[in-house]
Design a protein around this motif. Structure first.
Motif, PDB file in Angstrom:
ATOM      1  N   HIS A   3      -1.550 113.763 -29.350  1.00  0.00           N
ATOM      2  CA  HIS A   3      -2.712 113.444 -28.701  1.00  0.00           C
ATOM      3  C   HIS A   3      -2.679 112.131 -27.998  1.00  0.00           C
ATOM      4  O   HIS A   3      -1.974 111.173 -28.543  1.00  0.00           O
ATOM      5  CB  HIS A   3      -3.893 113.796 -29.357  1.00  0.00           C
ATOM      6  CG  HIS A   3      -5.147 113.704 -28.255  1.00  0.00           C
ATOM      7  ND1 HIS A   3      -5.612 112.562 -27.974  1.00  0.00           N
ATOM      8  CD2 HIS A   3      -5.868 114.868 -27.625  1.00  0.00           C
ATOM      9  CE1 HIS A   3      -6.962 113.028 -27.093  1.00  0.00           C
ATOM     10  NE2 HIS A   3      -6.976 114.267 -27.155  1.00  0.00           N
ATOM     11  N   ASP A   4      -3.301 112.114 -26.865  1.00  0.00           N
ATOM     12  CA  ASP A   4      -3.411 110.642 -26.223  1.00  0.00           C
ATOM     13  C   ASP A   4      -3.813 109.381 -27.266  1.00  0.00           C
ATOM     14  O   ASP A   4      -3.129 108.333 -27.220  1.00  0.00           O
ATOM     15  CB  ASP A   4      -4.465 110.540 -24.776  1.00  0.00           C
ATOM     16  CG  ASP A   4      -3.947 111.450 -23.829  1.00  0.00           C
ATOM     17  OD1 ASP A   4      -2.718 111.827 -23.817  1.00  0.00           O
ATOM     18  OD2 ASP A   4      -4.708 111.572 -23.063  1.00  0.00           O
ATOM     19  N   PHE A   8      -1.743 106.230 -28.042  1.00  0.00           N
ATOM     20  CA  PHE A   8      -2.229 104.963 -27.881  1.00  0.00           C
ATOM     21  C   PHE A   8      -2.215 104.134 -29.048  1.00  0.00           C
ATOM     22  O   PHE A   8      -1.657 103.122 -29.162  1.00  0.00           O
ATOM     23  CB  PHE A   8      -3.714 105.258 -27.619  1.00  0.00           C
ATOM     24  CG  PHE A   8      -4.650 103.774 -27.372  1.00  0.00           C
ATOM     25  CD1 PHE A   8      -4.440 103.064 -26.450  1.00  0.00           C
ATOM     26  CD2 PHE A   8      -5.349 103.663 -28.555  1.00  0.00           C
ATOM     27  CE1 PHE A   8      -5.565 101.997 -26.220  1.00  0.00           C
ATOM     28  CE2 PHE A   8      -6.075 102.387 -28.276  1.00  0.00           C
ATOM     29  CZ  PHE A   8      -5.893 101.446 -27.538  1.00  0.00           C
ATOM     30  N   LEU A  69     -11.463 106.501 -24.811  1.00  0.00           N
ATOM     31  CA  LEU A  69     -10.885 107.826 -25.772  1.00  0.00           C
ATOM     32  C   LEU A  69     -11.967 107.536 -27.015  1.00  0.00           C
ATOM     33  O   LEU A  69     -12.118 106.584 -27.482  1.00  0.00           O
ATOM     34  CB  LEU A  69      -9.365 107.639 -26.154  1.00  0.00           C
ATOM     35  CG  LEU A  69      -8.424 107.551 -25.043  1.00  0.00           C
ATOM     36  CD1 LEU A  69      -7.194 106.927 -25.551  1.00  0.00           C
ATOM     37  CD2 LEU A  69      -8.387 108.809 -24.395  1.00  0.00           C
ATOM     38  N   TYR A 107     -11.251 114.814 -30.160  1.00  0.00           N
ATOM     39  CA  TYR A 107     -10.900 113.749 -29.344  1.00  0.00           C
ATOM     40  C   TYR A 107     -11.760 114.259 -28.055  1.00  0.00           C
ATOM     41  O   TYR A 107     -11.661 115.346 -27.614  1.00  0.00           O
ATOM     42  CB  TYR A 107      -9.299 114.012 -29.138  1.00  0.00           C
ATOM     43  CG  TYR A 107      -8.415 114.007 -29.999  1.00  0.00           C
ATOM     44  CD1 TYR A 107      -8.154 112.601 -30.605  1.00  0.00           C
ATOM     45  CD2 TYR A 107      -7.846 114.938 -30.816  1.00  0.00           C
ATOM     46  CE1 TYR A 107      -7.574 112.455 -31.664  1.00  0.00           C
ATOM     47  CE2 TYR A 107      -7.031 114.690 -31.939  1.00  0.00           C
ATOM     48  CZ  TYR A 107      -6.719 113.413 -32.312  1.00  0.00           C
ATOM     49  OH  TYR A 107      -5.907 113.126 -33.353  1.00  0.00           O
ATOM     50  N   ARG A 109     -11.847 112.191 -23.794  1.00  0.00           N
ATOM     51  CA  ARG A 109     -11.340 111.168 -23.057  1.00  0.00           C
ATOM     52  C   ARG A 109     -12.390 111.177 -22.106  1.00  0.00           C
ATOM     53  O   ARG A 109     -12.860 112.189 -21.273  1.00  0.00           O
ATOM     54  CB  ARG A 109     -10.027 111.585 -22.044  1.00  0.00           C
ATOM     55  CG  ARG A 109      -9.703 110.617 -21.128  1.00  0.00           C
ATOM     56  CD  ARG A 109      -8.238 110.892 -20.190  1.00  0.00           C
ATOM     57  NE  ARG A 109      -7.173 110.747 -21.157  1.00  0.00           N
ATOM     58  CZ  ARG A 109      -6.551 109.682 -21.266  1.00  0.00           C
ATOM     59  NH1 ARG A 109      -7.046 108.250 -20.840  1.00  0.00           N
ATOM     60  NH2 ARG A 109      -5.565 109.260 -21.954  1.00  0.00           N
ATOM     61  N   ALA A 143      -8.826 102.136 -23.771  1.00  0.00           N
ATOM     62  CA  ALA A 143      -7.472 102.295 -23.316  1.00  0.00           C
ATOM     63  C   ALA A 143      -7.207 101.093 -22.416  1.00  0.00           C
ATOM     64  O   ALA A 143      -6.012 100.677 -22.347  1.00  0.00           O
ATOM     65  CB  ALA A 143      -7.417 103.699 -22.794  1.00  0.00           C
TER      66      ALA A 143
END
Length: 193
Positions: A3-4, A8, A69, A107, A109, A143
């Motif tokens: 996942h992002d 990150f 996030l 999660y 965003r 982020a």
């Protein structure tokens, strides 16, 4: 598939997995005292202080333009999980972006403007009192500025950053809120230029 948030953390925090206590697991961090340690949780002045401090720190970590996030570890029933998010999102459409990994981690965003962060921070501060047995940790990742905000409960809040310099404005501006137990370590971090 990663996942992002995992990407990150790999890119900016050497792959550290999000779990408490962040402050003791990363070299660049500040630990803030949120509630009055001697006061009852529900005292009016204590509730005021929790709201004031958690919002002030959050507002200094996130601007309206920052990419956010959210990683949430939620260990109570599925219906309760969704209620936690529904109550704190400004628009239900945002919930369509909520992703669930096979474990208890969710999660999302979003931006600061997508969530009722004041309400969410209040829910976090009250988690040990209003819903005993329901356990959750919510991590807010900036982020844009490479910072992580974790209000672990009414007692305190950890803020870590990929670079020490990004924490200095928090250290200077909110110094009197630093948790006394960790003050020496934090002061040493910023004494070394």
């Amino acid at each position: 598939m990663k996942h992002d948030i995992d990407l990150f953390m790999e890119r900016h925090f050497m792959g550290m997995y999000l779990k408490p206590p962040l402050f003791y697991r990363w070299p660049y961090g500040i630990r803030f005292e949120i509630a009055k340690p001697w006061a009852d949780h529900g005292e009016t002045d204590n509730l005021r202080q929790m709201k004031e401090r958690s919002l002030a720190i959050f507002d200094r970590v996130f601007s309206a333009a920052d990419n956010m996030l959210i990683a949430a570890d939620v260990t109570f029933g599925q219906k309760k999980r969704m209620n936690l998010f529904k109550k704190c999102m400004k628009q239900k459409a945002i919930l369509k972006r909520l992703q669930h990994r096979g474990d208890s981690r969710f999660y999302l965003r979003c931006t600061k403007g997508d969530i009722r962060f004041g309400k969410l921070l209040s829910v976090i501060c009250a988690k040990d009192f209003s819903n005993p047995g329901y356990d959750f940790d919510i991590y807010f990742l900036n982020a844009s500025r490479k910072m992580v905000f974790h209000l672990y409960d009414d007692r305190g809040c950890d803020v870590i950053a990929a670079q020490k310099e990004d924490l200095e404005p928090l250290y200077r501006r909110l110094n009197e809120w630093i948790l006394d137990d960790d003050r020496d370590r934090i002061d040493r971090l910023f004494a070394n230029k």
